[in-house]
Write a protein that holds these residues in place. Structure first.
Motif, short mmCIF file in Angstrom:
data_model
loop_
_atom_site.label_atom_id
_atom_site.label_comp_id
_atom_site.label_asym_id
_atom_site.label_seq_id
_atom_site.Cartn_x
_atom_site.Cartn_y
_atom_site.Cartn_z
N GLU A 85 -43.24 57.73 -49.16
CA GLU A 85 -43.98 58.98 -48.94
C GLU A 85 -45.13 58.50 -48.23
OE1 GLU A 85 -44.56 63.25 -48.93
OE2 GLU A 85 -42.65 62.08 -49.58
N ILE A 86 -45.50 58.86 -46.97
CA ILE A 86 -46.67 58.43 -46.20
C ILE A 86 -47.77 59.44 -46.23
CG2 ILE A 86 -47.70 57.72 -43.81
CD1 ILE A 86 -45.47 55.74 -45.37
N PHE A 87 -48.94 59.10 -46.79
CA PHE A 87 -50.25 60.10 -46.42
C PHE A 87 -51.18 59.19 -45.58
CE2 PHE A 87 -48.23 60.81 -50.74
CZ PHE A 87 -48.43 62.22 -50.62
N ILE A 88 -51.97 60.27 -44.93
CA ILE A 88 -53.35 59.72 -44.16
C ILE A 88 -54.39 59.98 -44.87
CG2 ILE A 88 -54.69 59.68 -42.11
CD1 ILE A 88 -51.77 58.40 -41.94
N ALA A 89 -55.17 59.15 -45.39
CA ALA A 89 -56.36 59.31 -46.34
C ALA A 89 -57.75 58.69 -45.45
CB ALA A 89 -56.31 58.44 -47.57
N THR A 90 -58.46 59.46 -44.91
CA THR A 90 -59.42 59.19 -44.10
C THR A 90 -60.76 59.71 -44.71
OG1 THR A 90 -60.51 59.41 -41.92
CG2 THR A 90 -59.26 61.63 -42.44
N ALA A 91 -61.77 58.96 -44.78
CA ALA A 91 -63.18 59.26 -45.48
C ALA A 91 -63.98 60.30 -44.51
CB ALA A 91 -63.94 57.95 -45.79
N ALA A 92 -63.61 61.35 -44.13
CA ALA A 92 -64.12 62.16 -43.23
C ALA A 92 -65.21 62.77 -43.75
CB ALA A 92 -63.17 63.47 -43.01
N MET A 93 -65.34 62.67 -44.99
CA MET A 93 -66.79 63.06 -45.70
C MET A 93 -68.08 62.49 -45.22
SD MET A 93 -65.63 65.49 -47.25
CE MET A 93 -66.89 66.41 -47.76
N ASP A 94 -67.82 61.38 -44.51
CA ASP A 94 -68.97 60.23 -44.15
C ASP A 94 -69.48 61.10 -42.86
OD1 ASP A 94 -68.54 58.68 -46.23
OD2 ASP A 94 -67.21 57.23 -45.00
N MET A 107 -52.47 64.81 -35.16
CA MET A 107 -51.34 65.60 -34.81
C MET A 107 -50.89 65.02 -33.32
SD MET A 107 -50.69 67.80 -37.24
CE MET A 107 -50.72 66.21 -38.23
N GLN A 108 -51.61 64.42 -32.51
CA GLN A 108 -51.11 63.90 -31.27
C GLN A 108 -50.20 62.66 -31.26
OE1 GLN A 108 -54.58 62.87 -28.70
NE2 GLN A 108 -53.19 61.47 -27.43
N TYR A 109 -50.85 61.60 -32.47
CA TYR A 109 -50.22 60.36 -32.71
C TYR A 109 -49.19 60.38 -33.78
CZ TYR A 109 -53.20 58.08 -29.54
OH TYR A 109 -54.15 57.90 -28.12
N LEU A 110 -49.30 61.23 -34.50
CA LEU A 110 -48.54 61.45 -35.75
C LEU A 110 -47.63 62.74 -35.87
CD1 LEU A 110 -50.38 59.05 -38.33
CD2 LEU A 110 -48.40 58.54 -36.88
N PRO A 111 -47.14 63.32 -35.01
CA PRO A 111 -46.55 64.83 -34.98
C PRO A 111 -45.49 64.83 -36.21
CG PRO A 111 -45.85 63.80 -33.05
CD PRO A 111 -46.65 62.96 -33.64
N PHE A 112 -44.80 63.79 -36.41
CA PHE A 112 -43.90 63.96 -37.33
C PHE A 112 -44.30 63.80 -38.93
CE2 PHE A 112 -44.69 59.59 -36.18
CZ PHE A 112 -45.08 58.93 -37.00
N LEU A 113 -45.48 63.74 -39.12
CA LEU A 113 -45.97 63.51 -40.60
C LEU A 113 -46.53 65.09 -41.02
CD1 LEU A 113 -47.18 61.23 -42.31
CD2 LEU A 113 -49.45 61.70 -41.37
N LYS A 114 -46.09 65.24 -42.23
CA LYS A 114 -46.29 66.52 -42.96
C LYS A 114 -47.89 66.82 -43.03
CE LYS A 114 -42.82 65.53 -46.34
NZ LYS A 114 -42.69 65.35 -47.81
N THR A 115 -48.35 67.83 -42.50
CA THR A 115 -49.67 68.28 -42.50
C THR A 115 -50.32 68.20 -43.81
OG1 THR A 115 -49.31 70.67 -42.80
CG2 THR A 115 -49.81 69.23 -40.49
N GLN A 116 -49.45 68.23 -44.97
CA GLN A 116 -50.08 68.53 -46.49
C GLN A 116 -50.23 67.00 -46.72
OE1 GLN A 116 -47.01 69.86 -45.26
NE2 GLN A 116 -47.06 71.92 -45.84
N ASN A 117 -49.62 65.93 -45.93
CA ASN A 117 -49.95 64.50 -46.12
C ASN A 117 -51.15 64.01 -45.62
OD1 ASN A 117 -47.59 65.15 -47.61
ND2 ASN A 117 -46.63 62.97 -47.10
N ILE A 118 -51.87 64.77 -44.95
CA ILE A 118 -53.18 64.17 -44.68
C ILE A 118 -54.37 64.79 -45.56
CG2 ILE A 118 -54.94 64.70 -42.70
CD1 ILE A 118 -52.59 65.53 -40.81
N VAL A 119 -55.18 63.87 -45.85
CA VAL A 119 -56.13 64.02 -47.12
C VAL A 119 -57.54 63.42 -46.39
CG1 VAL A 119 -57.01 63.09 -49.36
CG2 VAL A 119 -54.66 63.31 -48.64
#
Length: 180
Positions: A85-94, A107-119
């Motif tokens: 199960e793949i997730f993207i976890a980016t420290a966007a709060m910075d 979405m451009q590079y990983l359109p196959f990833l579930k959007t719910q798996n972006i953190v």
């Protein structure tokens, strides 16, 4: 049940420092090369310069056109998704202005990833995956699972984590785990 992998975005998937170096050189009259800039990320900027740089990278579109750090990343993630199960976890709060641009980039590079798996997060201690691939020693130290250090010149002396230098090494590490 599949094991899970969280993947950092900046300097693991996206080449943030290349654009940051260009922005820095353009706005502060310096001429750092990519290599020099990667080795000098801890420099002390005058307060006003640091504030100006933050304002520049906090622009809503700043992260949208980052280059892919390693062209193998997309193919490897697609392959790993068959076993993990793949997730993207980016420290966007910075950089709170980055949310939309980071989402569009993913979405451009990983359109196959579930959007719910972006953190979008700050401290990755809140991420409860089995593995985290990150270039930040601080994020890996806070993480409770197995930390995988994505090698960069600024983390070369950090010990205590498995290290990978590129996405082919990521593939080999995780496919080796599947076959055990």
């Amino acid at each position: 049940m599949k094991k899970s992998i969280a993947i950092d975005m900046d300097q693991v998937l996206a080449d943030f420092y290349k654009k940051l170096r260009a922005t820095y050189n353009e706005n502060f009259g310096t001429s750092f090369t990519d290599e020099e800039f990667l080795l000098t990320t801890q420099r002390d900027l005058p307060k006003e310069d640091a504030k100006k740089l933050f304002e520049l990278i906090n622009e809503p579109d700043y992260f949208r056109d980052l280059e892919l750090l390693d062209p193998d990343a997309i193919e490897v993630i697609q392959e790993l998704q068959e076993h993990y199960e793949i997730f993207i976890a980016t420290a966007a709060m910075d950089v709170p202005g980055s949310f939309n641009a980071k989402y569009d980039w993913l979405m451009q590079y990983l359109p196959f990833l579930k959007t719910q798996n972006i953190v979008f997060c700050g401290n990755k201690a809140v991420i409860h995956t089995d593995y985290l691939i990150d270039d930040s020693p601080d994020q890996l130290a806070a993480f409770k699972g197995t930390g995988i250090m994505y090698a960069m010149p600024y983390n070369a002396t950090v010990e205590g984590f498995e290290r990978v230098n590129n996405w082919q090494e990521v593939r080999a590490y995780f496919m080796g785990q599947v076959n055990q």
